[in-house]
Design a protein around this motif. Structure first.
Motif, PDB file in Angstrom:
ATOM      1  N   THR A   1      -4.180   1.752  -9.551  1.00  0.00           N
ATOM      2  CA  THR A   1      -5.059   2.856  -9.145  1.00  0.00           C
ATOM      3  C   THR A   1      -4.545   3.513  -7.880  1.00  0.00           C
ATOM      4  O   THR A   1      -4.522   4.748  -7.766  1.00  0.00           O
ATOM      5  CB  THR A   1      -6.486   2.336  -8.937  1.00  0.00           C
ATOM      6  OG1 THR A   1      -6.965   1.747 -10.156  1.00  0.00           O
ATOM      7  CG2 THR A   1      -7.429   3.464  -8.521  1.00  0.00           C
ATOM      8  N   GLN A   2      -4.137   2.701  -6.914  1.00  0.00           N
ATOM      9  CA  GLN A   2      -3.601   3.248  -5.669  1.00  0.00           C
ATOM     10  C   GLN A   2      -2.325   4.045  -5.916  1.00  0.00           C
ATOM     11  O   GLN A   2      -2.134   5.128  -5.353  1.00  0.00           O
ATOM     12  CB  GLN A   2      -3.328   2.118  -4.680  1.00  0.00           C
ATOM     13  CG  GLN A   2      -4.566   1.397  -4.191  1.00  0.00           C
ATOM     14  CD  GLN A   2      -4.274   0.514  -2.993  1.00  0.00           C
ATOM     15  OE1 GLN A   2      -3.431   0.836  -2.154  1.00  0.00           O
ATOM     16  NE2 GLN A   2      -4.957  -0.604  -2.904  1.00  0.00           N
ATOM     17  N   GLU A   3      -1.453   3.516  -6.766  1.00  0.00           N
ATOM     18  CA  GLU A   3      -0.196   4.212  -7.050  1.00  0.00           C
ATOM     19  C   GLU A   3      -0.454   5.549  -7.739  1.00  0.00           C
ATOM     20  O   GLU A   3       0.140   6.568  -7.385  1.00  0.00           O
ATOM     21  CB  GLU A   3       0.698   3.336  -7.919  1.00  0.00           C
ATOM     22  CG  GLU A   3       2.043   3.971  -8.242  1.00  0.00           C
ATOM     23  CD  GLU A   3       2.943   3.051  -9.037  1.00  0.00           C
ATOM     24  OE1 GLU A   3       3.984   3.516  -9.525  1.00  0.00           O
ATOM     25  OE2 GLU A   3       2.607   1.858  -9.171  1.00  0.00           O
TER      26      GLU A   3
ATOM     27  N   PHE B   1      -6.076   5.581   2.060  1.00  0.00           N
ATOM     28  CA  PHE B   1      -5.714   4.388   1.297  1.00  0.00           C
ATOM     29  C   PHE B   1      -6.111   3.112   2.038  1.00  0.00           C
ATOM     30  O   PHE B   1      -6.471   2.116   1.414  1.00  0.00           O
ATOM     31  CB  PHE B   1      -4.207   4.378   1.015  1.00  0.00           C
ATOM     32  CG  PHE B   1      -3.796   5.382  -0.024  1.00  0.00           C
ATOM     33  CD1 PHE B   1      -3.958   5.111  -1.360  1.00  0.00           C
ATOM     34  CD2 PHE B   1      -3.268   6.611   0.349  1.00  0.00           C
ATOM     35  CE1 PHE B   1      -3.590   6.041  -2.329  1.00  0.00           C
ATOM     36  CE2 PHE B   1      -2.890   7.544  -0.601  1.00  0.00           C
ATOM     37  CZ  PHE B   1      -3.059   7.264  -1.947  1.00  0.00           C
ATOM     38  N   ARG B   2      -6.074   3.155   3.366  1.00  0.00           N
ATOM     39  CA  ARG B   2      -6.390   1.959   4.154  1.00  0.00           C
ATOM     40  C   ARG B   2      -7.878   1.652   4.146  1.00  0.00           C
ATOM     41  O   ARG B   2      -8.275   0.485   4.230  1.00  0.00           O
ATOM     42  CB  ARG B   2      -5.914   2.165   5.594  1.00  0.00           C
ATOM     43  CG  ARG B   2      -6.102   0.949   6.496  1.00  0.00           C
ATOM     44  CD  ARG B   2      -5.522   1.214   7.873  1.00  0.00           C
ATOM     45  NE  ARG B   2      -6.176   2.336   8.514  1.00  0.00           N
ATOM     46  CZ  ARG B   2      -7.300   2.245   9.229  1.00  0.00           C
ATOM     47  NH1 ARG B   2      -7.903   1.072   9.361  1.00  0.00           N
ATOM     48  NH2 ARG B   2      -7.822   3.309   9.806  1.00  0.00           N
TER      49      ARG B   2
ATOM     50  N   ALA C   1      -8.793  -1.250  -4.123  1.00  0.00           N
ATOM     51  CA  ALA C   1      -8.539  -0.751  -5.480  1.00  0.00           C
ATOM     52  C   ALA C   1      -7.315  -1.451  -6.067  1.00  0.00           C
ATOM     53  O   ALA C   1      -6.416  -1.866  -5.333  1.00  0.00           O
ATOM     54  CB  ALA C   1      -8.320   0.761  -5.454  1.00  0.00           C
TER      55      ALA C   1
ATOM     56  N   TYR D   1       1.914   5.162   0.951  1.00  0.00           N
ATOM     57  CA  TYR D   1       1.725   6.108   2.045  1.00  0.00           C
ATOM     58  C   TYR D   1       2.636   7.299   1.774  1.00  0.00           C
ATOM     59  O   TYR D   1       3.648   7.178   1.083  1.00  0.00           O
ATOM     60  CB  TYR D   1       2.013   5.487   3.417  1.00  0.00           C
ATOM     61  CG  TYR D   1       3.397   4.898   3.575  1.00  0.00           C
ATOM     62  CD1 TYR D   1       4.432   5.633   4.139  1.00  0.00           C
ATOM     63  CD2 TYR D   1       3.671   3.602   3.157  1.00  0.00           C
ATOM     64  CE1 TYR D   1       5.694   5.092   4.278  1.00  0.00           C
ATOM     65  CE2 TYR D   1       4.926   3.056   3.291  1.00  0.00           C
ATOM     66  CZ  TYR D   1       5.935   3.799   3.852  1.00  0.00           C
ATOM     67  OH  TYR D   1       7.195   3.269   3.997  1.00  0.00           O
TER      68      TYR D   1
ATOM     69  N   THR E   1      -9.064  12.650  -8.825  1.00  0.00           N
ATOM     70  CA  THR E   1      -8.404  12.004  -7.691  1.00  0.00           C
ATOM     71  C   THR E   1      -8.470  12.865  -6.438  1.00  0.00           C
ATOM     72  O   THR E   1      -8.868  12.398  -5.356  1.00  0.00           O
ATOM     73  CB  THR E   1      -6.931  11.719  -8.027  1.00  0.00           C
ATOM     74  OG1 THR E   1      -6.865  10.815  -9.135  1.00  0.00           O
ATOM     75  CG2 THR E   1      -6.205  11.113  -6.842  1.00  0.00           C
TER      76      THR E   1
ATOM     77  N   SER F   1       0.836  -1.200   0.000  1.00  0.00           N
ATOM     78  CA  SER F   1       0.000   0.000   0.000  1.00  0.00           C
ATOM     79  C   SER F   1       0.873   1.253   0.000  1.00  0.00           C
ATOM     80  O   SER F   1       1.921   1.288   0.633  1.00  0.00           O
ATOM     81  CB  SER F   1      -0.906   0.019   1.235  1.00  0.00           C
ATOM     82  OG  SER F   1      -1.786  -1.085   1.234  1.00  0.00           O
TER      83      SER F   1
ATOM     84  N   ALA G   1      -1.770   8.014  -5.254  1.00  0.00           N
ATOM     85  CA  ALA G   1      -0.726   8.472  -4.327  1.00  0.00           C
ATOM     86  C   ALA G   1       0.118   9.578  -4.949  1.00  0.00           C
ATOM     87  O   ALA G   1       0.406  10.597  -4.307  1.00  0.00           O
ATOM     88  CB  ALA G   1       0.159   7.293  -3.915  1.00  0.00           C
TER      89      ALA G   1
ATOM     90  N   LEU H   1      -9.588   3.134  -0.386  1.00  0.00           N
ATOM     91  CA  LEU H   1      -8.980   2.512  -1.564  1.00  0.00           C
ATOM     92  C   LEU H   1      -8.357   1.153  -1.261  1.00  0.00           C
ATOM     93  O   LEU H   1      -7.522   0.668  -2.023  1.00  0.00           O
ATOM     94  CB  LEU H   1      -7.908   3.427  -2.163  1.00  0.00           C
ATOM     95  CG  LEU H   1      -8.368   4.777  -2.715  1.00  0.00           C
ATOM     96  CD1 LEU H   1      -7.198   5.519  -3.348  1.00  0.00           C
ATOM     97  CD2 LEU H   1      -9.483   4.614  -3.737  1.00  0.00           C
TER      98      LEU H   1
END
Length: 493
Positions: free
Chosen positions: A77-79, A66-67, A73, A50, A136, A48, A82, A70
């Motif tokens: 998508t998470q990257e 994110f926790r 996801a 951060y 986003t 994940s 971020a 997302l």
């Protein structure tokens, strides 16, 4: 970056508690023990993203986003989220007197848009990119307001004209999104352009196609092989990076194309599928495995890299690749991209990662590292006057466009000489080229694949324009040099 006070800028990291971290200075990363404690307390999963603030502290509130919001996801998508958030909070810190994202105003967002899209000193991103970033950051602030982290969304809203309003609820959408970025323009590379970009940017050749003695890039052969694999298969960055050594087929004599199975555990939307790979590329992959990859593993064993990994998953028998998780035997094909980073194979020579693509430290590479490889290649091409630029997803687009064009051309030629019944039989046996490419790309719906038809139509128009007769005017003669009778004869011709 506040170098005068020793304060670093905002940074993005990805959780990797169980991997052996490279030994870096204390200014680059918080101490492993402190960081691992924070990650465990806030239940941040491995892999994940951060954000670390300019004082070297993880931002708890962004981490919670994110926790919670997302957590399921896709990694890509998470990257992307971020890095979009990092660019926004970094702008506030460096250009708005160290302002926190919790105090941002619509005026800050207007300044950010000007710097991001039109300021000559800024990156001048395309409108499609800007619209994604707006979406986003807007979603993040909607979540932050709902969780009492902020009171005001700095992104101004307007009533949505495309969504049906729910009873008693006014549907809104970001007012600052451009809505002008074209979604139909697919960026792709013809084969000749791709080879020039690859040879200069990744292999380190000169612009003339000769070996450049001054090139100091590491793992050049690996990088070129990775790139060739992507443009010849259409795999996504996360899918290709997550491949293990067990997915690589053996070279078989007499074949031009071989296929392997992409497990649903590492495919987007669990789109497990066969991947077809040219034998020439497969041969390069095996050359990498037996040379550069083997050298990186040998170096890592010598310095004890694999012994420092926390809680690894061990494959004891490479003929039956499975690991034991909580007392249960789990096949390698069921492990996701984060779990695969921990898998080591116990061989007579010692431990080695199961991941196919390793970095020079002998550890599994990550999508973000490949993004940097492409950026470095683009910079090198720019320095040497090569006009091509490329990013990983552009290679996926190139595979789709080139494959569709070739399939449709062959499809039409075959059907042209058949009668109605023969055409029906041919269609049932060989199917539709569009659906075949959909399966190769792992699209859930053929509607997604159809966006490439626009590019094919543009190619068709360009071809037709090239075929327009060049007899509008005599070769080498300017119209102003002709008298009226000569102009009339030229038009008649």
């Amino acid at each position: 970056m506040k170098s005068d006070s020793g304060i670093l800028g905002w940074r993005v990291f990805f959780t990797q508690r169980r991997l052996a971290r490279p030994r870096t200075g204390g200014a680059d990363l918080p101490s492993s023990a402190v960081l691992d404690l924070w990650l465990d307390e806030h239940e941040v999963m491995d892999g994940s993203p951060y954000l670390i603030d300019p004082f070297g502290r993880p931002d708890v509130r962004i981490g919670d986003y994110f926790r919670t919001e997302l957590f399921d996801a896709p990694p890509g998508t998470q990257e992307a989220a971020a890095y979009d958030l990092k660019r926004w909070v970094k702008f506030l810190w460096e250009n708005r007197s160290e302002k926190s994202w919790r105090d941002a105003t619509p005026a800050d967002r207007r300044g950010y848009k000007q710097w991001r899209t039109v300021d000559p000193r800024g990156p001048q991103v395309e409108l499609v990119t800007w619209d994604r970033e707006v979406s986003t950051v807007n979603q993040f602030y909607i979540w932050a307001i709902a969780n009492d982290h902020v009171r005001v969304n700095p992104i101004q809203q307007r009533e949505s004209r495309s969504r049906e309003p729910r009873r008693g609820h006014r549907e809104e959408t970001p007012a600052e999104a451009s809505h002008a970025g074209s979604r139909n323009d697919i960026k792709w590379m013809p084969a000749a352009d791709y080879r020039e970009w690859r040879d200069v940017g990744l292999r380190g050749f000169s612009a003339a196609g000769l070996e450049d003695p001054s090139f100091r890039g590491g793992f050049a052969s690996r990088n070129a092989t990775y790139s060739d694999t992507m443009i010849r298969t259409g795999l996504r960055l996360s899918e290709q990076t997550s491949l293990s050594i067990f997915e690589v087929p053996d070279l078989l004599p007499g074949l031009r194309v071989q296929r392997f199975w992409l497990p649903g555990s590492i495919a987007k939307n669990e789109s497990a599928r066969h991947v077809y790979l040219a034998v020439s590329v497969l041969r390069d992959i095996w050359d990498f495995i037996e040379a550069e990859r083997a050298e990186a593993i040998e170096h890592a064993r010598a310095v004890g890299t694999y012994e420092r990994m926390n809680d690894p998953l061990i494959v004891s028998d490479r003929t039956r690749p499975f690991v034991v998780v909580d007392g249960e035997r789990v096949p390698m094909a069921r492990l996701d991209e984060h779990e695969r980073l921990r898998v080591l194979i116990d061989t007579p020579e010692g431990l080695e990662p199961a991941a196919l693509w390793l970095n020079e430290d002998g550890l599994p590479s990550r999508p973000s590292a490949w993004q940097e490889v492409f950026k470095t290649a683009n910079k090198r091409c720019g320095r040497l006057g090569v006009r091509h630029r490329c990013h990983p997803h552009m290679l996926r687009h190139s595979f789709a466009v080139i494959t569709l064009e070739q399939l449709f051309r062959g499809h039409i030629l075959e059907l042209a000489e058949m009668n109605h019944l023969q055409r029906e039989t041919y269609q049932r046996v060989f199917g539709d080229p569009m659906n075949w490419v959909r399966m190769r790309l792992g699209h859930v719906s053929v509607v997604t694949t159809q966006k490439y038809l626009h590019t094919l139509k543009e190619l068709e128009m360009q071809t037709r324009m090239l075929l327009v007769p060049g007899t509008w005017e005599p070769v080498g003669v300017h119209p102003e040099d002709l008298d009226e009778d000569e102009v009339a004869r030229a038009h008649a011709a």
